[in-house]
Motif scaffolding. Structure first.
Motif, PDB file in Angstrom:
ATOM      1  N   UNK A 239       0.835  -1.199   0.000  1.00  0.00           N
ATOM      2  CA  UNK A 239       0.000   0.000   0.000  1.00  0.00           C
ATOM      3  C   UNK A 239       0.872   1.253   0.000  1.00  0.00           C
ATOM      4  N   UNK A 240       0.587   2.165  -0.911  1.00  0.00           N
ATOM      5  CA  UNK A 240       1.256   3.465  -0.951  1.00  0.00           C
ATOM      6  C   UNK A 240       0.342   4.514  -0.345  1.00  0.00           C
ATOM      7  N   UNK A 241       0.953   5.529   0.270  1.00  0.00           N
ATOM      8  CA  UNK A 241       0.188   6.576   0.933  1.00  0.00           C
ATOM      9  C   UNK A 241      -0.228   7.663  -0.064  1.00  0.00           C
ATOM     10  N   UNK A 242      -1.449   8.186   0.055  1.00  0.00           N
ATOM     11  CA  UNK A 242      -1.889   9.274  -0.834  1.00  0.00           C
ATOM     12  C   UNK A 242      -1.009  10.517  -0.733  1.00  0.00           C
ATOM     13  N   UNK A 243      -0.381  10.710   0.424  1.00  0.00           N
ATOM     14  CA  UNK A 243       0.482  11.873   0.640  1.00  0.00           C
ATOM     15  C   UNK A 243       1.940  11.608   0.269  1.00  0.00           C
ATOM     16  N   UNK A 244       2.222  10.413  -0.264  1.00  0.00           N
ATOM     17  CA  UNK A 244       3.606  10.027  -0.528  1.00  0.00           C
ATOM     18  C   UNK A 244       4.060  10.314  -1.947  1.00  0.00           C
TER      19      UNK A 244
END
Length: 272
Positions: A239-244
């Motif tokens: 999972x990747x972060x939306x803020x990343x």
């Protein structure tokens, strides 16, 4: 899919920007993970002392891949760490010293993190973020005048270089200088980290896989930066972060929300 392990980066992922997290929600997550025999692993560029400060109310509820994979702690027991030889330590110091300037400037300095002691050059002691401010976050942080005083017995696992700017240029310089003799990456909190060759968060997860007979397909992981890339590629449910980093967000599954809005914890609850 059977889920047996969940790994989370800290800065920009699990932690809010104020370096805190929703402890009530985390306690709920811990209870559900424990009931289903799922391990919770913190995978971070931070060292064990700093991580323990974050999780002071949950000291027994996490395992650790620290210093970007150089240190692993399972059930509160540290495993043998990957360490630097003193010639690499001296080479790092020479590169940093040669590139300090009013343009590049080091605002928090250079820190070598060891298993029991950390070192900071005395010339950085009065930097913007002072030695006194940094000391609580590193094991037995001390100042040195001559880098040759740091030898192999210090068991150095990571060098962190904190730049006011020019970090990308320094990363390129360091990668070129060390080649296959060290791994150069980002810290996730504004530094360039140099760790022993072959060390990264995915290699740390491989240790857990071997230790507990867990397949990568039975692991989930959360990250926001390029020091999380190997880990996200390794697990079955990344999972990747939306803020990343946008590149990660384009490649992997998406956490339900940002680090500021309990995105990791909310996603974990949906998985359990």
């Amino acid at each position: 899919m059977t889920l047996k392990l969940i790994a989370v980066d800290l800065d920009g992922t699990f932690l809010r920007d104020d370096k805190r997290f929703n402890e009530r929600l985390f306690a709920e997550v811990v209870d559900k993970m424990r009931a289903k025999d799922v391990r919770f692993v913190v995978a971070t560029g931070n060292n064990p002392v700093r991580v323990a400060n974050f999780f002071k109310n949950f000291p027994n509820d996490y395992d650790l891949i620290g210093n970007n994979g150089a240190q692993i702690v399972i059930d509160q027991r540290p495993l043998p760490a990957a360490t630097f030889s003193n010639d690499i330590i001296q080479q790092v110091d020479e590169i940093v010293l040669a590139n300090e300037s009013p343009t590049n400037g080091v605002y928090r300095g250079l820190i070598y993190t060891g298993m029991a002691q950390s070192f900071m050059p005395a010339r950085h002691a009065d930097a913007k973020q002072s030695f006194a401010e940094l000391k609580p976050h590193f094991p037995a942080l001390t100042l040195y005048d001559d880098v040759t005083n740091i030898d192999d017995s210090a068991n150095i696992v990571q060098a962190s270089v904190h730049w006011t700017n020019g970090d990308e240029a320094f990363m390129a310089l360091a990668k070129n200088a060390f080649g296959e003799h060290a791994h150069v990456t980002t810290s996730g909190y504004g530094a360039v980290d140099i760790v022993p060759t072959g060390v990264n968060k995915a290699a740390g997860l491989a240790t857990f896989a071997n230790h507990f007979d867990i397949a990568p397909s039975e692991m989930a992981a959360f990250g926001d930066g390029f020091n999380d890339l190997e880990m996200l590629e390794y697990v079955g449910l990344p999972f990747a972060m939306p803020n990343g980093e946008p590149e990660l967000y384009q490649r992997f599954n998406h956490a339900l929300d940002t680090n500021e809005n309990d995105g990791v914890l909310r996603t974990i609850l949906s998985l359990l």
